[in-house]
Design a protein around this motif. Structure first.
Motif, short mmCIF file in Angstrom:
data_model
loop_
_atom_site.label_atom_id
_atom_site.label_comp_id
_atom_site.label_asym_id
_atom_site.label_seq_id
_atom_site.Cartn_x
_atom_site.Cartn_y
_atom_site.Cartn_z
N SER A 48 0.84 -1.21 0.00
CA SER A 48 0.00 0.00 0.00
C SER A 48 0.88 1.26 0.00
CB SER A 48 -0.91 0.00 1.23
OG SER A 48 -1.63 1.20 1.31
N GLN A 49 0.39 2.29 -0.69
CA GLN A 49 1.16 3.54 -0.75
C GLN A 49 1.06 4.32 0.54
OE1 GLN A 49 3.26 4.54 -2.99
NE2 GLN A 49 2.91 2.76 -4.31
N LYS A 50 0.05 4.04 1.34
CA LYS A 50 -0.07 4.73 2.63
C LYS A 50 -0.50 3.75 3.71
CE LYS A 50 -4.85 6.26 2.08
NZ LYS A 50 -5.74 7.44 2.06
N LYS A 51 -0.39 4.19 4.93
CA LYS A 51 -0.71 3.32 6.06
C LYS A 51 -2.21 3.04 6.09
CE LYS A 51 0.04 2.96 11.05
NZ LYS A 51 0.85 1.74 10.94
N LEU A 52 -2.57 1.78 6.33
CA LEU A 52 -3.97 1.38 6.36
C LEU A 52 -4.34 0.95 7.78
CD1 LEU A 52 -4.15 -0.77 3.10
CD2 LEU A 52 -5.03 1.55 3.42
N ASP A 53 -5.51 1.40 8.23
CA ASP A 53 -6.00 0.95 9.53
C ASP A 53 -6.46 -0.50 9.45
OD1 ASP A 53 -5.51 3.40 10.63
OD2 ASP A 53 -7.53 4.17 10.19
N ASN A 54 -6.37 -1.18 10.57
CA ASN A 54 -6.78 -2.58 10.62
C ASN A 54 -8.26 -2.74 10.26
OD1 ASN A 54 -6.08 -5.35 11.24
ND2 ASN A 54 -7.46 -5.13 12.99
N LEU A 90 17.69 5.74 3.45
CA LEU A 90 16.98 6.42 2.35
C LEU A 90 15.86 5.55 1.79
CD1 LEU A 90 20.06 7.95 0.42
CD2 LEU A 90 18.33 9.17 1.79
N LEU A 91 16.17 4.25 1.73
CA LEU A 91 15.16 3.32 1.19
C LEU A 91 13.94 3.25 2.09
CD1 LEU A 91 14.62 1.37 -1.11
CD2 LEU A 91 15.73 -0.44 0.24
N LYS A 92 14.17 3.37 3.40
CA LYS A 92 13.05 3.29 4.35
C LYS A 92 12.04 4.42 4.11
CE LYS A 92 15.35 0.97 8.23
NZ LYS A 92 15.82 1.11 9.63
N LEU A 93 12.56 5.57 3.68
CA LEU A 93 11.69 6.73 3.48
C LEU A 93 10.83 6.59 2.22
CD1 LEU A 93 14.28 9.55 4.33
CD2 LEU A 93 12.47 8.61 5.80
N THR A 94 11.30 5.77 1.29
CA THR A 94 10.57 5.66 0.02
C THR A 94 9.75 4.38 -0.11
OG1 THR A 94 12.51 4.65 -1.00
CG2 THR A 94 12.30 7.04 -1.18
N LEU A 95 10.02 3.45 0.77
CA LEU A 95 9.31 2.17 0.65
C LEU A 95 7.82 2.32 0.98
CD1 LEU A 95 11.56 -0.65 2.15
CD2 LEU A 95 10.67 -0.48 -0.17
N PRO A 96 6.95 1.61 0.26
CA PRO A 96 5.53 1.61 0.63
C PRO A 96 5.31 0.75 1.87
CG PRO A 96 5.93 0.12 -1.20
CD PRO A 96 7.24 0.81 -0.93
N SER A 124 -5.41 2.78 -2.38
CA SER A 124 -4.08 2.84 -1.74
C SER A 124 -3.26 1.58 -2.03
CB SER A 124 -4.24 3.01 -0.23
OG SER A 124 -4.94 4.20 0.06
N ILE A 125 -3.95 0.49 -2.31
CA ILE A 125 -3.24 -0.78 -2.52
C ILE A 125 -2.79 -0.88 -3.98
CG2 ILE A 125 -3.48 -3.30 -2.50
CD1 ILE A 125 -5.46 -2.97 -0.21
N THR A 126 -1.51 -1.10 -4.17
CA THR A 126 -0.94 -1.14 -5.52
C THR A 126 -0.56 -2.54 -5.97
OG1 THR A 126 1.25 -0.73 -4.60
CG2 THR A 126 -0.04 1.19 -5.32
N LYS A 127 -0.37 -3.45 -5.03
CA LYS A 127 0.05 -4.80 -5.43
C LYS A 127 -0.44 -5.82 -4.40
CE LYS A 127 4.14 -7.47 -6.82
NZ LYS A 127 3.50 -7.94 -8.06
N VAL A 128 -0.83 -6.97 -4.90
CA VAL A 128 -1.27 -8.07 -4.03
C VAL A 128 -0.53 -9.34 -4.46
CG1 VAL A 128 -3.22 -9.52 -3.33
CG2 VAL A 128 -3.56 -7.07 -3.71
N GLU A 129 0.14 -9.95 -3.50
CA GLU A 129 0.81 -11.22 -3.78
C GLU A 129 0.04 -12.32 -3.06
OE1 GLU A 129 2.27 -13.91 -5.27
OE2 GLU A 129 3.62 -12.26 -5.85
N ASP A 130 -0.71 -13.14 -3.85
CA ASP A 130 -1.54 -14.18 -3.23
C ASP A 130 -0.99 -15.59 -3.41
OD1 ASP A 130 -1.97 -14.58 -5.90
OD2 ASP A 130 -4.00 -13.77 -5.91
N PHE A 131 0.18 -15.72 -4.05
CA PHE A 131 0.80 -17.03 -4.27
C PHE A 131 -0.20 -18.00 -4.90
CE2 PHE A 131 2.41 -15.01 -0.40
CZ PHE A 131 3.72 -14.75 -0.78
#
Length: 270
Positions: A48-54, A90-96, A124-131
């Motif tokens: 997700s690009q931003k923090k999501l509430d439970n 630096l990576l921590k600041l840019t990671l989703p 907000s969700i950009t990718k889903v990995e469901d295996f």
């Protein structure tokens, strides 16, 4: 000895049906237990690009039981452990944001597809990995195993039922003369056929007791318990109250039903 032989074939046939019924029950319980075990180990990863509430995540689809945010450090560690400390910061600041979703049960491929669609509907969700590949393979193997066992149980049931039907008809022929004489004296059909029903009920009771002893022994076998332990599941092999009632009821109903069909299809000799 003669009486024992007369009962043996019918008892063995009934016992075969009860055995196939109980084996099907054990397999069904094993598959459900294995699916629960898989559900505990199966999860979906969401980016997700931003923090999501439970509450927001749980409201996306009712199959989601819980969610937890993955720490940035663990994500970076999985990506590459050779990144230097400055670049890591630096990576921590840019990671989703990464979330791990646990499900209420092991889903079908259709449920997985719907879950993926619902998740991606959230902006907000950009990718889903469901295996999904590994999931589909495992799910299809479980279904294949269950279908094979079901087919086997149905074949055993049909063949054995025909054998019981034939055995009861032989018994009817053996007592046809006495039944005809009783008919001449005006005895009702149920009284003329009492010996046939008595045979069916007595043999159903004997087969039920043998099935009870057999599965109590199997359920207490250390070797059988080890086999289930090896695949990581705990299954009730034989529920003494419920399974005994089910097998006893099946034996009695089947025996009386087949005996009734023979009596109703019997034509009096003129």
């Amino acid at each position: 000895m003669k009486s024992f032989k007369n009962h043996l074939s019918l008892v063995v046939a009934l016992l075969s049906i009860l055995f196939s019924i109980q084996i099907f029950i054990i397999v069904d319980r094993s598959i459900e237990a294995y699916k629960e075990n898989l559900s505990n180990n199966y999860s979906v990863i969401v980016v997700s690009q931003k923090k999501l509430d439970n509450e927001i995540i749980l409201g996306i689809n009712n199959i989601i039981s819980s969610s937890s945010e993955l720490s940035v450090d663990s994500v970076i560690k999985r990506l590459n452990s050779d990144i230097n400390a400055k670049n890591v910061e630096l990576l921590k600041l840019t990671l989703p944001k990464f979330y791990k979703l646990n499900l209420t049960h092991y889903p079908s491929p259709k449920q997985i597809k719907n879950l993926r669609k619902d998740l991606l509907n959230n902006k907000s969700i950009t990718k889903v990995e469901d295996f999904s590949h590994n999931h589909d393979t495992t799910y299809k193997l479980l279904l294949l195993f269950k279908n094979v066992v079901s087919l086997f149980a149905i074949v055993v049931f049909v063949v054995t039922t025909l054998l019981i039907f034939k055995e009861l008809r032989i018994w009817q022929f053996k007592h046809s003369e006495r039944m005809s004489i009783m008919g001449l004296f005006g005895a009702p059909v149920w009284l003329r056929s009492a010996v046939l029903f008595r045979l069916a009920i007595v043999d159903a009771i004997i087969a039920s007791f043998l099935a009870f002893g057999l599965f109590v022994y199997i359920s207490s076998s250390i070797w059988v318990k080890e086999q289930f332990t090896n695949i990581g599941i705990d299954v009730v092999i034989y529920d003494i109250i419920n399974d005994s009632a089910l097998l006893f009821g099946a034996a009695i109903v089947l025996s009386i039903l087949l005996a009734s069909l023979i009596v109703l299809g019997h034509k009096e000799e003129v």
